[in-house]
Design a protein around this motif. Structure first.
Motif, PDB file in Angstrom:
ATOM      1  N   MET A  35       0.777  -1.232   0.000  1.00  0.00           N
ATOM      2  CA  MET A  35       0.000   0.000   0.000  1.00  0.00           C
ATOM      3  C   MET A  35       0.814   1.290   0.000  1.00  0.00           C
ATOM      4  O   MET A  35       0.333   2.308  -0.483  1.00  0.00           O
ATOM      5  CB  MET A  35      -0.955   0.032   1.196  1.00  0.00           C
ATOM      6  CG  MET A  35      -2.095  -0.939   1.073  1.00  0.00           C
ATOM      7  SD  MET A  35      -3.152  -0.953   2.536  1.00  0.00           S
ATOM      8  CE  MET A  35      -3.874   0.670   2.437  1.00  0.00           C
ATOM      9  N   ALA A  36       2.013   1.254   0.520  1.00  0.00           N
ATOM     10  CA  ALA A  36       2.811   2.485   0.547  1.00  0.00           C
ATOM     11  C   ALA A  36       3.117   2.969  -0.866  1.00  0.00           C
ATOM     12  O   ALA A  36       3.236   4.165  -1.107  1.00  0.00           O
ATOM     13  CB  ALA A  36       4.104   2.261   1.320  1.00  0.00           C
ATOM     14  N   CYS A  37       3.197   2.033  -1.798  1.00  0.00           N
ATOM     15  CA  CYS A  37       3.589   2.385  -3.174  1.00  0.00           C
ATOM     16  C   CYS A  37       2.517   2.120  -4.228  1.00  0.00           C
ATOM     17  O   CYS A  37       2.581   2.687  -5.317  1.00  0.00           O
ATOM     18  CB  CYS A  37       4.850   1.620  -3.564  1.00  0.00           C
ATOM     19  SG  CYS A  37       6.274   2.003  -2.534  1.00  0.00           S
ATOM     20  N   HIS A  38       1.565   1.239  -3.948  1.00  0.00           N
ATOM     21  CA  HIS A  38       0.577   0.832  -4.945  1.00  0.00           C
ATOM     22  C   HIS A  38      -0.846   0.994  -4.423  1.00  0.00           C
ATOM     23  O   HIS A  38      -1.081   0.988  -3.230  1.00  0.00           O
ATOM     24  CB  HIS A  38       0.782  -0.638  -5.338  1.00  0.00           C
ATOM     25  CG  HIS A  38       2.074  -0.907  -6.005  1.00  0.00           C
ATOM     26  ND1 HIS A  38       2.321  -0.609  -7.323  1.00  0.00           N
ATOM     27  CD2 HIS A  38       3.229  -1.448  -5.523  1.00  0.00           C
ATOM     28  CE1 HIS A  38       3.549  -0.954  -7.636  1.00  0.00           C
ATOM     29  NE2 HIS A  38       4.135  -1.461  -6.562  1.00  0.00           N
ATOM     30  N   SER A  39      -1.768   1.093  -5.359  1.00  0.00           N
ATOM     31  CA  SER A  39      -3.183   1.206  -5.058  1.00  0.00           C
ATOM     32  C   SER A  39      -3.946   0.187  -5.880  1.00  0.00           C
ATOM     33  O   SER A  39      -3.493  -0.228  -6.944  1.00  0.00           O
ATOM     34  CB  SER A  39      -3.663   2.621  -5.425  1.00  0.00           C
ATOM     35  OG  SER A  39      -5.065   2.709  -5.379  1.00  0.00           O
TER      36      SER A  39
END
Length: 125
Positions: A35-39
């Motif tokens: 989640m820190a980098c992708h959605s």
């Protein structure tokens, strides 16, 4: 090379039936690592959106700036199948040397299967 061999061995153990048995609810928990980098929404973050990734051509989000390594990996028309995603998730940097993805990979086959099940159906709660 050692990581690539380990990733390949893990991939070989991950059969189609194991992927089919993934739990999207458990996959939502695994996705917290991403989640820190992708959605799962059609919005890019540091990394490209993972919305609709299954069956999508590699490095194909028009408004995302992929690394030269990922762009080169995409040559030849590769698509993100469940198997290719599973293999990539075991050791991203081994599979695509030079990728900007800093995540080391998932070690548990069940986590990979669950994450893929979630990516196929992120609306599940």
């Amino acid at each position: 090379m050692k990581h690539l061999l380990a990733g390949a061995a893990a991939f070989l153990c991950l059969t189609t039936s194991a992927l089919a048995e993934g739990d999207p609810i458990a996959g939502k928990t695994v996705f917290k690592k991403c989640m820190a980098c992708h959605s799962t929404e059609p919005v890019n973050k540091v990394g490209p959106t993972l919305s609709g990734i299954i069956g999508r051509p590699v490095a194909s989000i028009a408004d995302y700036g992929y690394s030269p390594a990922m762009t080169a990996f995409a040559e030849g028309g590769k698509q993100w199948s469940e198997g290719l995603i599973a293999e990539y998730l075991t050791a991203p940097k081994a599979m695509v040397p030079g990728t900007r993805m800093t995540f080391a990979g998932l070690k548990k086959i069940e986590d990979i299967a669950n994450l893929i099940a979630y990516l196929k159906s992120p609306a599940q709660e």
